[in-house]
Design an enzyme around this catalytic site. Sequence first.
Site, PDB file in Angstrom:
ATOM      1  N   HIS A   1       0.929  -1.275   0.144  1.00 40.42           N
ATOM      2  CA  HIS A   1      -0.125  -0.107   0.079  1.00 40.42           C
ATOM      3  C   HIS A   1       0.757   1.268  -0.031  1.00 40.42           C
ATOM      4  O   HIS A   1       2.099   1.220   0.533  1.00 40.42           O
ATOM      5  CB  HIS A   1      -0.787  -0.109   1.421  1.00 40.42           C
ATOM      6  CG  HIS A   1      -1.977   0.855   1.136  1.00 40.42           C
ATOM      7  ND1 HIS A   1      -1.941   2.277   1.254  1.00 40.42           N
ATOM      8  CD2 HIS A   1      -3.392   0.572   0.863  1.00 40.42           C
ATOM      9  CE1 HIS A   1      -3.262   2.941   1.239  1.00 40.42           C
ATOM     10  NE2 HIS A   1      -4.064   2.017   0.666  1.00 40.42           N
TER      11      HIS A   1
ATOM     12  N   ASP B   1      -7.782  -5.503   0.154  1.00 43.91           N
ATOM     13  CA  ASP B   1      -8.421  -6.298  -0.828  1.00 43.91           C
ATOM     14  C   ASP B   1      -7.885  -7.817  -0.744  1.00 43.91           C
ATOM     15  O   ASP B   1      -8.562  -8.559  -1.624  1.00 43.91           O
ATOM     16  CB  ASP B   1      -7.752  -5.766  -2.155  1.00 43.91           C
ATOM     17  CG  ASP B   1      -8.391  -4.280  -2.537  1.00 43.91           C
ATOM     18  OD1 ASP B   1      -9.685  -4.202  -2.199  1.00 43.91           O
ATOM     19  OD2 ASP B   1      -7.744  -3.581  -3.006  1.00 43.91           O
TER      20      ASP B   1
HETATM   21  N1  ACO Z   1       4.011  -7.512  -4.472  1.00 48.81           N
HETATM   22  C1  ACO Z   1       5.297  -7.594  -4.811  1.00 48.81           C
HETATM   23  N2  ACO Z   1       6.097  -6.573  -4.599  1.00 48.81           N
HETATM   24  C2  ACO Z   1       5.600  -5.505  -4.448  1.00 48.81           C
HETATM   25  C3  ACO Z   1       4.156  -5.319  -4.150  1.00 48.81           C
HETATM   26  C4  ACO Z   1       3.509  -6.342  -4.313  1.00 48.81           C
HETATM   27  N3  ACO Z   1       2.126  -6.338  -4.340  1.00 48.81           N
HETATM   28  N4  ACO Z   1       3.923  -3.777  -3.907  1.00 48.81           N
HETATM   29  C5  ACO Z   1       5.169  -3.104  -3.835  1.00 48.81           C
HETATM   30  N5  ACO Z   1       6.087  -4.352  -4.177  1.00 48.81           N
HETATM   31  C6  ACO Z   1       7.712  -3.933  -4.164  1.00 48.81           C
HETATM   32  C7  ACO Z   1       8.059  -3.241  -5.403  1.00 48.81           C
HETATM   33  O1  ACO Z   1       8.427  -4.047  -6.558  1.00 48.81           O
HETATM   34  C8  ACO Z   1       9.133  -2.320  -4.985  1.00 48.81           C
HETATM   35  O2  ACO Z   1      10.281  -3.206  -5.082  1.00 48.81           O
HETATM   36  P1  ACO Z   1      11.692  -2.800  -5.069  1.00 48.81           P
HETATM   37  O3  ACO Z   1      12.012  -1.638  -4.029  1.00 48.81           O
HETATM   38  O4  ACO Z   1      12.567  -3.983  -5.161  1.00 48.81           O
HETATM   39  O5  ACO Z   1      11.566  -2.054  -6.440  1.00 48.81           O
HETATM   40  C9  ACO Z   1       8.839  -1.927  -3.586  1.00 48.81           C
HETATM   41  O6  ACO Z   1       7.975  -3.077  -3.250  1.00 48.81           O
HETATM   42  C10 ACO Z   1       8.020  -0.523  -3.457  1.00 48.81           C
HETATM   43  O7  ACO Z   1       6.843  -0.747  -4.090  1.00 48.81           O
HETATM   44  P2  ACO Z   1       6.183   0.804  -4.923  1.00 48.81           P
HETATM   45  O8  ACO Z   1       5.922   0.128  -6.002  1.00 48.81           O
HETATM   46  O9  ACO Z   1       7.313   1.939  -4.727  1.00 48.81           O
HETATM   47  O10 ACO Z   1       5.138   0.824  -3.696  1.00 48.81           O
HETATM   48  P3  ACO Z   1       3.807   1.791  -4.243  1.00 48.81           P
HETATM   49  O11 ACO Z   1       3.636   2.636  -2.893  1.00 48.81           O
HETATM   50  O12 ACO Z   1       4.305   2.842  -5.234  1.00 48.81           O
HETATM   51  O13 ACO Z   1       2.672   0.993  -4.583  1.00 48.81           O
HETATM   52  C11 ACO Z   1       0.611  -0.366  -4.567  1.00 48.81           C
HETATM   53  C12 ACO Z   1       1.630   0.762  -3.619  1.00 48.81           C
HETATM   54  C13 ACO Z   1       0.169   0.208  -5.915  1.00 48.81           C
HETATM   55  C14 ACO Z   1      -0.439  -0.727  -3.665  1.00 48.81           C
HETATM   56  C15 ACO Z   1       1.533  -1.662  -4.727  1.00 48.81           C
HETATM   57  O14 ACO Z   1       1.916  -2.162  -3.336  1.00 48.81           O
HETATM   58  C16 ACO Z   1       0.872  -2.792  -5.333  1.00 48.81           C
HETATM   59  O15 ACO Z   1       0.668  -2.685  -6.581  1.00 48.81           O
HETATM   60  N6  ACO Z   1       0.039  -3.737  -4.756  1.00 48.81           N
HETATM   61  C17 ACO Z   1      -0.812  -4.599  -5.565  1.00 48.81           C
HETATM   62  C18 ACO Z   1      -2.169  -4.048  -5.861  1.00 48.81           C
HETATM   63  C19 ACO Z   1      -2.994  -3.992  -4.502  1.00 48.81           C
HETATM   64  O16 ACO Z   1      -3.191  -4.782  -3.910  1.00 48.81           O
HETATM   65  N7  ACO Z   1      -3.695  -2.755  -4.693  1.00 48.81           N
HETATM   66  C20 ACO Z   1      -4.855  -2.189  -3.486  1.00 48.81           C
HETATM   67  C21 ACO Z   1      -4.250  -0.946  -2.981  1.00 48.81           C
HETATM   68  S1  ACO Z   1      -5.398  -0.924  -1.648  1.00 48.81           S
HETATM   69  C22 ACO Z   1      -6.666  -0.052  -2.322  1.00 48.81           C
HETATM   70  O17 ACO Z   1      -6.831   0.565  -3.465  1.00 48.81           O
HETATM   71  C23 ACO Z   1      -8.160  -0.201  -1.585  1.00 48.81           C
END
Ligand code: ACO
Length: 401
Positions: free
Chosen positions: A277, A335
């Site tokens: 998140h 989710d």
């Molecule tokens: N699975 C695996 N790795 C992940 C995930 C994930 N779900 N989320 C983040 N990471 C990793 C990234 O690859 C990154 O790794 P790195 O440092 O090696 O490059 C690190 O964690 C940081 O991730 P960011 O992309 O910078 O995090 P951001 O805050 O931009 O993304 C988000 C947040 C979009 C929610 C992301 O975690 C994601 O895509 N999750 C899956 C989709 C999801 O469940 N969305 C629901 C959100 S809640 C809602 O809307 C009600």
Amino acid sequence: VIDIRKLYAATDAFTYDPGFTSTAACESAITFIDGDKGTLLHRGYPIGQLAAQSNFVEVCHLLLHGELPTAEQYEKFERSITMHTMLHAQFDRFFEGFRRDAHPMAIMVGTVGALSAFYHDSLDIHDARQREISAIRLIAKMPTIAARAYKYHIGQPFVSPRNDLNYAENFLRMCFAVPAEDYVVNPVMAKAMDRIFTLHADHEQNASTSTVRLAGSSGANPFACIAAGIACLWGPSHGGANEEALTMLKEIGTPDKIPEFIEGVKAKKYKLMGFGHRVYKNYDPRATVMKESADEVLAAVGDPNDPLFQVAKELERIALNDEYFIERKLFPNVDFYSGITLSAMGFPTSMFTVLFSLARTVGWIAQWQEMIGDPTQKIGRPRQLYTGPTERDYVPIQNRG
Ligand code: ACO
């Protein structure tokens, strides 16, 4: 906290912040999130307490009016909602204009926006009483519109609202009853539905809420603003993630496939949907409640040994003990378990985001109300860093090439 208004008041300087990761666009007294601790408060009350002890209608009052209602206020507020559940009869024709197999979210965007064509009498955004009526109309009519979008999508006749039922019961009946047949709402389903609505009621300045505020900042009417919020919520990175989480669990299929799946996540082939998140760097407090609800619903109306639930629990256990996820502070979000719960309740995946939009409507409208009442708010107008050509002279078409 730096007040950018003061810092840049006398200059033309501005910040470049794609994704608004470090820019606040408003002050708000509605919802507080501490992402490091995994705290979510509505008007100061923890989400866990609200989900366990309150109900969605009471939370609506809290978000809109700032306080939990007294018994008398609650009764009046609930009555005002039940009095507005019906849709204008001409809405029938509006629904019939959609293709037979239209996605229910497409129907939501169109029909909620169309409310402004039906309720002219509450469009004056400068009149507090009219703003209040619009808020009540939206909260009251969203279940009717959502259930109707669902019935249209599956080709069943529409079921009218019943005002002797509570908010969640009425919605479930409109979705699952068939006219002329008795339908008794399962109390476990009704409780779970109410909790799901409560958990999704507001989440401060997320993409759809910011969209509602931006649309409203121009003075657009509340029905149009909420339609804009619904359109934004439709995206898979926002409201669509629970659908993706369920698909992922189905693809994994059995607990023995989890290690292989985790290796793919680490190799960045795909993401673990329902994890991570932008704000929470700890367990999403809504996910804790959602997991309990999944347990209750599966025990009552599904399979308590549902293989997808077993995969989800094992996947969570493995991920929470794995350095990759620990280092990146990746925890389950709301989710992760909501898709399993909604699916066990009988909703197809196409309805997941619709349910989210129904519940989030109160948050959107509370945030919109707060913005309209804030004299410091201006029309939203982000700046840009221009990267195109410098000034050049127009070339007549015969001289180009
Ligand atoms: N699975 C695996 N790795 C992940 C995930 C994930 N779900 N989320 C983040 N990471 C990793 C990234 O690859 C990154 O790794 P790195 O440092 O090696 O490059 C690190 O964690 C940081 O991730 P960011 O992309 O910078 O995090 P951001 O805050 O931009 O993304 C988000 C947040 C979009 C929610 C992301 O975690 C994601 O895509 N999750 C899956 C989709 C999801 O469940 N969305 C629901 C959100 S809640 C809602 O809307 C009600």
